[in-house]
Design a protein around this motif. Structure first.
Motif, short mmCIF file in Angstrom:
data_model
loop_
_atom_site.label_atom_id
_atom_site.label_comp_id
_atom_site.label_asym_id
_atom_site.label_seq_id
_atom_site.Cartn_x
_atom_site.Cartn_y
_atom_site.Cartn_z
N SER A 75 0.85 -1.19 0.00
CA SER A 75 0.00 0.00 0.00
C SER A 75 0.89 1.24 0.00
CB SER A 75 -0.89 0.01 1.25
OG SER A 75 -0.11 0.28 2.40
N VAL A 76 0.31 2.38 -0.42
CA VAL A 76 1.07 3.63 -0.42
C VAL A 76 1.54 3.94 1.01
CG1 VAL A 76 0.98 6.12 -0.83
CG2 VAL A 76 -0.12 4.57 -2.43
N LYS A 77 0.66 3.72 1.99
CA LYS A 77 1.02 4.04 3.38
C LYS A 77 2.21 3.20 3.83
CE LYS A 77 -0.78 4.72 8.01
NZ LYS A 77 -1.93 4.71 8.90
N THR A 78 2.18 1.91 3.54
CA THR A 78 3.28 1.03 3.93
C THR A 78 4.58 1.49 3.27
OG1 THR A 78 1.81 -0.85 4.26
CG2 THR A 78 4.11 -1.37 3.87
N TRP A 79 4.50 1.83 1.99
CA TRP A 79 5.67 2.29 1.24
C TRP A 79 6.23 3.57 1.86
CZ3 TRP A 79 5.84 6.52 -2.49
CH2 TRP A 79 7.00 6.55 -3.28
N ASP A 151 0.29 0.22 18.55
CA ASP A 151 -0.62 0.73 19.59
C ASP A 151 -0.93 2.22 19.46
OD1 ASP A 151 -0.60 -1.81 20.49
OD2 ASP A 151 0.57 -1.45 22.29
N LEU A 152 -0.03 3.01 18.88
CA LEU A 152 -0.31 4.44 18.74
C LEU A 152 -0.85 4.77 17.35
CD1 LEU A 152 2.78 5.96 20.60
CD2 LEU A 152 0.49 5.53 21.50
N GLU A 153 -0.33 4.08 16.33
CA GLU A 153 -0.75 4.38 14.96
C GLU A 153 -1.82 3.44 14.43
OE1 GLU A 153 0.12 7.21 13.85
OE2 GLU A 153 1.30 7.33 15.68
N GLY A 154 -2.10 2.36 15.17
CA GLY A 154 -3.16 1.44 14.76
C GLY A 154 -2.84 0.62 13.52
N CYS A 155 -1.56 0.43 13.22
CA CYS A 155 -1.19 -0.42 12.08
C CYS A 155 -1.49 -1.88 12.43
CB CYS A 155 0.30 -0.30 11.77
SG CYS A 155 0.79 1.31 11.10
N THR A 156 -1.80 -2.68 11.42
CA THR A 156 -1.98 -4.12 11.63
C THR A 156 -0.61 -4.78 11.75
OG1 THR A 156 -1.89 -4.65 9.27
CG2 THR A 156 -4.06 -4.09 10.18
N SER A 157 -0.59 -6.01 12.27
CA SER A 157 0.69 -6.72 12.38
C SER A 157 1.29 -6.93 10.99
CB SER A 157 0.53 -8.04 13.11
OG SER A 157 -0.45 -8.83 12.50
N GLU A 158 0.43 -7.19 9.98
CA GLU A 158 0.93 -7.38 8.61
C GLU A 158 1.62 -6.11 8.09
OE1 GLU A 158 -2.23 -8.07 9.53
OE2 GLU A 158 -2.17 -10.27 9.45
N GLU A 159 1.00 -4.95 8.36
CA GLU A 159 1.59 -3.68 7.92
C GLU A 159 2.94 -3.45 8.59
OE1 GLU A 159 -2.24 -0.84 6.88
OE2 GLU A 159 -1.69 -1.11 8.97
N VAL A 160 3.01 -3.74 9.90
CA VAL A 160 4.26 -3.53 10.63
C VAL A 160 5.36 -4.44 10.07
CG1 VAL A 160 5.40 -3.74 12.89
CG2 VAL A 160 3.12 -2.72 12.73
N CYS A 161 5.01 -5.70 9.79
CA CYS A 161 6.00 -6.63 9.22
C CYS A 161 6.52 -6.11 7.88
CB CYS A 161 5.38 -8.02 9.02
SG CYS A 161 5.05 -8.86 10.58
N GLU A 162 5.61 -5.55 7.09
CA GLU A 162 5.99 -5.04 5.78
C GLU A 162 6.85 -3.78 5.89
OE1 GLU A 162 3.67 -4.48 1.64
OE2 GLU A 162 2.39 -5.13 3.31
N LEU A 164 8.70 -2.75 8.45
CA LEU A 164 10.01 -2.98 9.08
C LEU A 164 10.76 -4.15 8.45
CD1 LEU A 164 8.98 -2.51 12.83
CD2 LEU A 164 9.92 -0.82 11.25
N GLU A 165 10.09 -4.84 7.52
CA GLU A 165 10.69 -6.01 6.86
C GLU A 165 11.16 -7.03 7.88
OE1 GLU A 165 13.38 -3.55 4.47
OE2 GLU A 165 12.21 -4.09 2.69
N ILE A 166 10.22 -7.42 8.78
CA ILE A 166 10.51 -8.45 9.78
C ILE A 166 9.45 -9.53 9.69
CG2 ILE A 166 11.70 -6.91 11.41
CD1 ILE A 166 9.09 -6.66 13.00
N SER A 167 9.72 -10.69 10.30
CA SER A 167 8.76 -11.80 10.26
C SER A 167 7.63 -11.54 11.26
CB SER A 167 9.47 -13.10 10.64
OG SER A 167 9.83 -13.07 12.02
N ALA A 168 6.52 -12.26 11.06
CA ALA A 168 5.37 -12.12 11.97
C ALA A 168 5.78 -12.54 13.38
CB ALA A 168 4.21 -12.98 11.46
N ALA A 169 6.59 -13.61 13.50
CA ALA A 169 7.02 -14.08 14.82
C ALA A 169 7.86 -13.01 15.52
CB ALA A 169 7.80 -15.38 14.69
N ASN A 170 8.76 -12.40 14.77
CA ASN A 170 9.63 -11.35 15.32
C ASN A 170 8.79 -10.17 15.79
OD1 ASN A 170 11.80 -9.76 15.98
ND2 ASN A 170 12.76 -9.83 13.97
N GLN A 171 7.81 -9.77 14.98
CA GLN A 171 6.93 -8.66 15.33
C GLN A 171 6.19 -8.96 16.63
OE1 GLN A 171 3.13 -6.41 15.43
NE2 GLN A 171 3.28 -8.59 15.12
#
Length: 197
Positions: A75-79, A151-162, A164-171
């Motif tokens: 998404s544009v936001k993730t980018w 918690d502050l920006e309301g991003c989903t775990s998928e968005e955060v992984c994308e 920060l380029e980290i795995s779901a487990a790491n997140q």
């Protein structure tokens, strides 16, 4: 108020086409919608609000410069947030080589002052906000950015992984550790308040 006030942003393809066409009202709408969250995220990596503002400005310049190359794989936001994080990391590294350690300390608590007529609940709430801020400032940067985005920006775990380029487990691990640290700081604070009553 821009043309999108209250209605949220249009779909990504519309946003991208408008930015590529140099549409200033679209750019203004993005600034209004995302800049506050971007400042909070940048602050996870840099030591001052001024630095965070410069990171956000540099990010927007990079976004405008690179919008023609945007391929829509995220998404544009993730980018945009990925550019922000990379910009903030670089600046944070530069700062850590030039700033004294004291710049990274959370600000000292002011001496207890008389609160006058302020209701006790409001005092506690404002002290708790300060405590949460200090707890966040004390976290390692990777934990701080994950809890800020989730918690502050309301991003989903998928968005955060994308972003920060980290795995779901790491997140999950980073978020769990960050939340546990903040919770412990708050619990310790409230127990000390109870004991002093």
């Amino acid at each position: 108020m821009g043309p999108f006030a209250g209605g949220g942003l249009p779909p990504d393809d519309v946003v991208v086409a408008a930015l590529r066409a140099g549409d200033e009202s679209m750019f203004a709408a993005l600034l209004d919608t995302w800049s506050r969250g971007m400042l909070r995220a940048a602050r996870s990596y840099v030591s001052t609000d001024d630095s965070a503002e410069e990171v956000v400005q540099d990010t927007w310049l990079a976004v405008i410069g690179a919008i023609d190359a945007f391929e829509g794989r995220s998404s544009v936001k993730t980018w945009v947030y990925r550019i922000l994080v990379n910009t903030a990391k670089k600046r944070g590294l530069r700062e850590s080589r030039t700033l004294p350690w004291s710049a990274f300390e959370p600000p000292a608590e002011p001496a207890q002052k008389e609160h006058g007529p302020t209701p006790e609940g409001a005092v506690l709430a404002s002290e708790a906000r300060g405590l949460i801020g200090a707890a966040l400032a004390g976290l390692p940067p990777r934990q701080r950015i994950v809890i800020t985005l989730r918690d502050l920006e309301g991003c989903t775990s998928e968005e955060v992984c994308e972003i920060l380029e980290i795995s779901a487990a790491n997140q999950r691990v980073l978020l769990h550790r960050a939340r546990a640290t903040v919770r412990d700081r708050l619990e310790g604070y409230y127990q000390s308040v109870k004991r002093s009553e």
